[in-house]
Every structure is written in C-alpha cells, then in structure tokens.
Write a protein that holds these residues in place. Sequence first.
Motif, short mmCIF file in Angstrom:
data_model
loop_
_atom_site.label_atom_id
_atom_site.label_comp_id
_atom_site.label_asym_id
_atom_site.label_seq_id
_atom_site.Cartn_x
_atom_site.Cartn_y
_atom_site.Cartn_z
N ASP A 1 0.83 -1.20 0.00
CA ASP A 1 0.00 0.00 0.00
C ASP A 1 0.87 1.26 0.00
O ASP A 1 0.60 2.22 -0.73
CB ASP A 1 -0.90 0.03 1.24
N VAL A 2 1.90 1.25 0.83
CA VAL A 2 2.78 2.41 0.93
C VAL A 2 3.45 2.67 -0.42
O VAL A 2 3.51 3.81 -0.90
CB VAL A 2 3.84 2.21 2.03
N ARG B 1 4.15 6.02 -5.13
CA ARG B 1 4.26 6.12 -6.60
C ARG B 1 3.15 6.97 -7.21
O ARG B 1 3.34 7.63 -8.23
CB ARG B 1 4.25 4.72 -7.21
N LYS B 2 1.99 6.97 -6.57
CA LYS B 2 0.83 7.65 -7.14
C LYS B 2 0.95 9.17 -7.05
O LYS B 2 0.49 9.89 -7.96
CB LYS B 2 -0.43 7.18 -6.41
N ASN C 1 10.78 6.70 -5.33
CA ASN C 1 10.31 5.98 -6.53
C ASN C 1 9.48 4.74 -6.20
O ASN C 1 9.11 3.97 -7.09
CB ASN C 1 11.49 5.62 -7.43
N GLY C 2 9.23 4.55 -4.90
CA GLY C 2 8.41 3.42 -4.47
C GLY C 2 9.17 2.15 -4.19
O GLY C 2 8.57 1.13 -3.85
N ALA D 1 9.34 6.93 3.44
CA ALA D 1 8.40 6.41 4.43
C ALA D 1 9.03 5.22 5.14
O ALA D 1 9.28 4.17 4.53
CB ALA D 1 7.10 6.00 3.76
N ILE D 2 9.31 5.37 6.43
CA ILE D 2 9.86 4.26 7.22
C ILE D 2 8.75 3.25 7.47
O ILE D 2 7.69 3.61 8.00
CB ILE D 2 10.43 4.77 8.55
N THR D 3 8.98 2.01 7.08
CA THR D 3 7.94 0.98 7.23
C THR D 3 8.28 -0.07 8.29
O THR D 3 7.39 -0.69 8.85
CB THR D 3 7.69 0.28 5.89
#
Length: 450
Positions: free
Chosen positions: A53-54, A59-60, A166-167, A193-195
Amino acid sequence: MKKRTFIKLSSTLMAAPVFSPLSDWFAAEKLKNWAGNLEYSTDKLYKANSIKDVQELVRKYDKVKVLGTRHCFNSIADTKYNFISLREMDQVVALDPKARTVTIESGMSYGQLAPYLDKKGFALHNLASLPHISVAGACTTATHGSGVKNGNLATVVSALEIVTANGDVRTLSRAKDGDTFRGAVVGLGALGAITKVTLDIQPTFQMRQYVYENLPLEQLKDHFEAIVSSGYSVSLFTDWQKKRINEVWIKSKVEKGDTAKAKTEFYGAKLATKNLHPIAELSAVNCTEQMGVPGPWYERLPHFRMGFTPSSGKELQAEYFVPRKNAVEAILAVERLRDHISPHLFISELRTIDADNFWMSPCYKQPSLAIHFTWKQDWASVRKVLPMIEKELAPFHAKPHWGKVFTMAPATLQSRYEKLADFKKLVNEFDPKGKFRNDFLATNLYGGSV
C-alpha cells in the motif's frame, strides 16, 4: 458524534477502498496535531495497511508525507498535498532473542511495544515521558529519555526499512551501511516512508523512582554531575522561580538483593512523602508509581502511565540541547530570564542525553543537556520569549528539538550541523525530486520553500 452515526460510518469506512481519503468522511473535522496548536495544511489522509500500500501511494503522488502520532508541535510533518497514515501497520514482525533485537512495523507506539517486550523477558534502554508516541517518529526526530549514559531513543535502532521516492523498498543496517545508516536514522522524514524498524533490546529489569522537592539551584553549580548521575535516569523540573529545582525525579534499576532505602535529603532537597505530578499542583493519578515502589522498567522510565493516553494536550513545547560541559552555565543563563518565562510556563524539565553518531541528531558527538519548556498554549506570547532564550543559549551553540517550537533563523540552525551537507546529498539520493520535502524542511535545511 452519536453512537449510531459512528457505528454506521465505521462500517462504511471498513468497506471503503483503502486509498479513499479518510478525511472525506469527516470533512468537518480538520486534521490537527496532538496538542491542537497546529492545523495541518491538507485533510487528504490515506491509510496504508501494508508495504505494498505504501509503495502504491508513494508512486501515485508527486508530494507526500507520513503522518504518525501527531505529537510534533511544529510543521515538520505537515504537507499541503497528501498524507499517508501507517498507524494500522503496528505489529511485531520478529523477535530474535539470540541477536537481542526486535523488528516492528513503524506504526507501533512505545505503549504497545514495551509491555510486549517485557512479557517476552526483554526491555528497551530508555523511554520518553509519554508512551503513546510512535517508535519510528520518535527515532527519526531524535526524541529521547534521560540518563548520562543513555543515548536518545534512536541509538538502539540497528536497521531501517524505507520506501523511497520511486516506491522502491530499501533496507539499511548499522552492520552494513556505515555513513548511509548514520545519516538516515535521524532522517526528519526527508528520505522516505519508514515501514519497519529493528531495535536492540536487553534483558528486562525492575526499577524504582524517588522524588525530591526543592533542590537549591546553588547546588547545581557545585554538584551538577553528581546530581544527574544519581540514577539510571534523572529529571529536574523547575518553574525557574525561587532559585530552586522544584522536583528531582531519580529512576534507578533495582539490583538483586538491593534493600537500601532512600535518604531523606538529597543535596538540600527533601524526599517527597507522596506521589507527585511534575507540576506539583496537579494530581499524580496518571503519573508512574514513585515512593521507591519497584516495578517493570516500562512502568517507571516514563513520567506517565502506559495506560494513560491523552487525546490532546493544550500546551506548547520547546526544547534546546547544549553540550553537557556547559550545562550549568546554560541553566543559569536561562534562569536570568525567569520573569519573562514564568508567566507563560507550565514547567521546565532538564535532562541529560549521551552522545550519538547520527548526523542530524542534536547530540551528534556531544553528550548533552536538554532544557525543555512546557508552555501554556499562547503562541503569541511564547514566540516573544523564545528568541530571548535562544539568544541566551547562543554562546553554547544550542540546537532545538526538531519536533518542537523554535524561532531560530535557518542559517543559524544550519551552521550548527556539521554533517548537513552530507545529509542533503543523502536526501538527494533517496528523494531527488523532493517528493517528501515540505515547507519546514525547505526552510530550515535549504533556506527556501516548496
């Protein structure tokens, strides 16, 4: 909101597409931070339930920011464009007893993690005052607890998983990535984004805390190191009046066979005879147990109970880090402003933090004293006092906490981070088009806006 309406909306939300902005359902409720002093610049908040999802959200959109537990008092996490919430990603991924590490999803809070670790026989080295902040958010802003031998909360990070601009998913570790890792841990939300976060852990331990009242300020001049080294974690609370430290909170490990009782006097301060709140006039019902009663580490290191999760705090916070070698001079410099400070202050807290090697940490290669201010929520008044404090602390090259209010000029702030140029190069590597950059970062790190 009526119960029936809430249930209906909750059911609808569960069935809604995962990338629908959560704010569409609550258009009348503007997104604000925990304290309520900051209204975010967009209500477009998208919920992510997985790394996939992240990646898709990153990317979106051309501009995104991750919004965590909203405990920052400034706009470091703000954006005019799109927020991603990782709050649903709050699970333990792996516990490795042999390596003494735990890997967690970045939405997890310390209030969730600490009891889990304790049940498994493990502990973290330190905790902040409040338990409801997210682990990832605390680490990326160099948030801290206290202790002359304790680094900030980020010092136990041994690996990070980040979704870059860039995802792509990139993993960094202390063991393999050297300077890149040291630059990324306190990343200020600028790298991606730290996941996931991997933390060093240690065997669980018991603690007790005692509180002393009315420590003469004069005692700090001659005995500062002894006072702040008197426990595993020590906090000094003051309103800057009456030449005193109002309360000294001493948190110590309970060693095997330890039956020693606290002394009734501590450098002129008197042992408290009941549990106290840092602001003595307030009830201590939500504070962690005092009076020397032993308890688990996670029920003593914070000042407030794990079960106490305030929905908001009508306050402002500011904090400045100075070299510990200059601690007494810095404290006395601030104390000279007492009549300017006190009318707008709830309480100040003085804490020590050990040095670390993270590029954007205020404690980079520098054992530090943090001078913290919990202000009444009156920004018009506070913004007039902060420049006075910053001027008094300028000889010590003070650095503000990244997530709290300050008025320091960007050029001054930038001059106090010797690795800033290297950090910018790292940001450019992870996010060359500034997808995660916002006005706060643009102003304070780059001297412009986005």
